[in-house]
Write an enzyme that holds these catalytic residues in place. Structure first.
Site, PDB file in Angstrom:
ATOM      1  N   PHE A 147       0.147  -6.520   1.716  1.00  0.00           N
ATOM      2  CA  PHE A 147       0.918  -5.750   2.687  1.00  0.00           C
ATOM      3  C   PHE A 147       1.972  -6.622   3.351  1.00  0.00           C
ATOM      4  CE2 PHE A 147      -3.387  -4.015   2.707  1.00  0.00           C
ATOM      5  CZ  PHE A 147      -3.213  -2.636   2.708  1.00  0.00           C
ATOM      6  N   ASP A 148       3.170  -6.084   3.538  1.00  0.00           N
ATOM      7  CA  ASP A 148       4.099  -6.634   4.508  1.00  0.00           C
ATOM      8  C   ASP A 148       3.554  -6.284   5.894  1.00  0.00           C
ATOM      9  OD1 ASP A 148       6.388  -7.705   5.723  1.00  0.00           O
ATOM     10  OD2 ASP A 148       7.467  -5.805   5.578  1.00  0.00           O
TER      11      ASP A 148
END
Length: 311
Positions: A147-148
């Protein structure tokens, strides 16, 4: 289904349905979500070994606006590739988004960016999937999800400061608010769902053997803005297995080492960079970055999927 999509666009619905019926014994080829779904099935197998009586597993639903007549080809393709997908939702040309809440959806994946935006507007975690420019091997026995941070797990508050006032003001803002958790972003709920499943292994002393591994891959700097990100996750009662603070460096090379089944980011620049390295990437069209998001040159698959967990 690029050939089928071309028939639909050039010849219309009836020609498309005829082609699908005539070719229903020919299985469709795997799309970019295929390794992700295979890894999800491996996790489910491990969960059932761990707790045979529990129903808290991944539930994969094939969502498509295809006509029901196409269902036989989809079923034949699922069986050919040895996938276990029992739930289908075929809406005959209508948008499937209205059904997502009925399925208690934690994550909706689609190649159709407009449907993804529609799902996000309904408060459902969603992302547009893209096919990588090359194929790389990913683990078969462990689901890896990257995930960012900003505008993905977190809201875009800090990113707005950076866009409006520059990097120095951003660092100042994050330092002043280091102890104040960020608000949640669109994919927080999916990380929560993954965390619930991970804890089933953790409480049995199997953290290192857990078949799910999560990653935070962010352009933030660890020293100047990483504290707030980690404290936010802690305040939510969540954690990630690995956190990579890249201080603006490209994400593609690190993702190539991680080999995730899917990587979520709100900026097409990072999605494209990861895709060039062979990472299956998904764009989350949320937040201030969408005002300047360029038109993508990547190719997409034509099926839509939803992945849910029973609670």
């Amino acid at each position: 289904m690029s050939v089928e999509q071309s028939i639909y666009e050039q010849q219309g619905m009836e020609a498309y349905l005829t082609y699908q019926t005539q070719h229903e014994t020919q299985p469709l080829q795997p799309g970019p979500a295929f390794p992700f779904i295979k890894a999800v099935e491996e996790v489910n197998a491990r969960l059932r070994e761990l707790d045979p009586d529990s129903e808290e597993v991944f539930d994969v639903v094939l969502m498509t606006n295809n006509h029901a007549n196409v269902g036989l080809r989809l079923i034949n393709s699922i069986n050919h590739h040895n996938l276990f997908v029992e739930r289908f939702c075929m809406t005959g040309g209508n948008s499937p988004i209205g059904y997502l809440k009925a399925y208690h959806t934690n994550l909706y994946l689609s190649a159709d960016a407009s449907k993804v935006r529609e799902a996000l507007d309904e408060g459902i975690a969603a992302a547009t999937m893209f096919s990588p420019e090359k194929v790389v091997e990913v683990p078969e026995k462990q689901l890896r999800v990257a995930f960012d941070g900003d505008a993905v797990l977190f809201d875009d508050e800090s990113e707005r400061i950076y866009k409006a006032h520059g990097l120095d003001k951003f660092f100042e803002h994050e330092k002043e608010l280091a102890d104040k958790p960020l608000d949640h972003g669109p994919l927080k709920g999916f990380l929560e769902a993954l965390g619930r499943l991970q804890k089933k292994f953790y409480v049995r002393g199997q953290r290192l053997e857990c078949p799910i591994r999560t990653y935070l891959v962010t352009a933030r700097s660890a020293a100047s803005s990483g504290t707030r990100a980690l404290r936010t996750l802690r305040s939510w009662g969540l954690e990630v297995d690995e956190a990579l603070f890249l201080a603006g460096a490209p994400k593609g090379p690190l993702l190539d080492k991680i080999r995730p089944h899917i990587f979520f980011d709100d900026q097409m620049f990072h999605v494209q960079g990861a895709s060039r390295m062979g990472t299956v990437s998904a764009h989350v069209p949320y937040g201030v970055a969408q005002a300047t998001t360029p038109t993508s040159s990547l190719t997409t698959s034509t099926h839509t999927h939803t992945t849910t967990t029973d609670n």
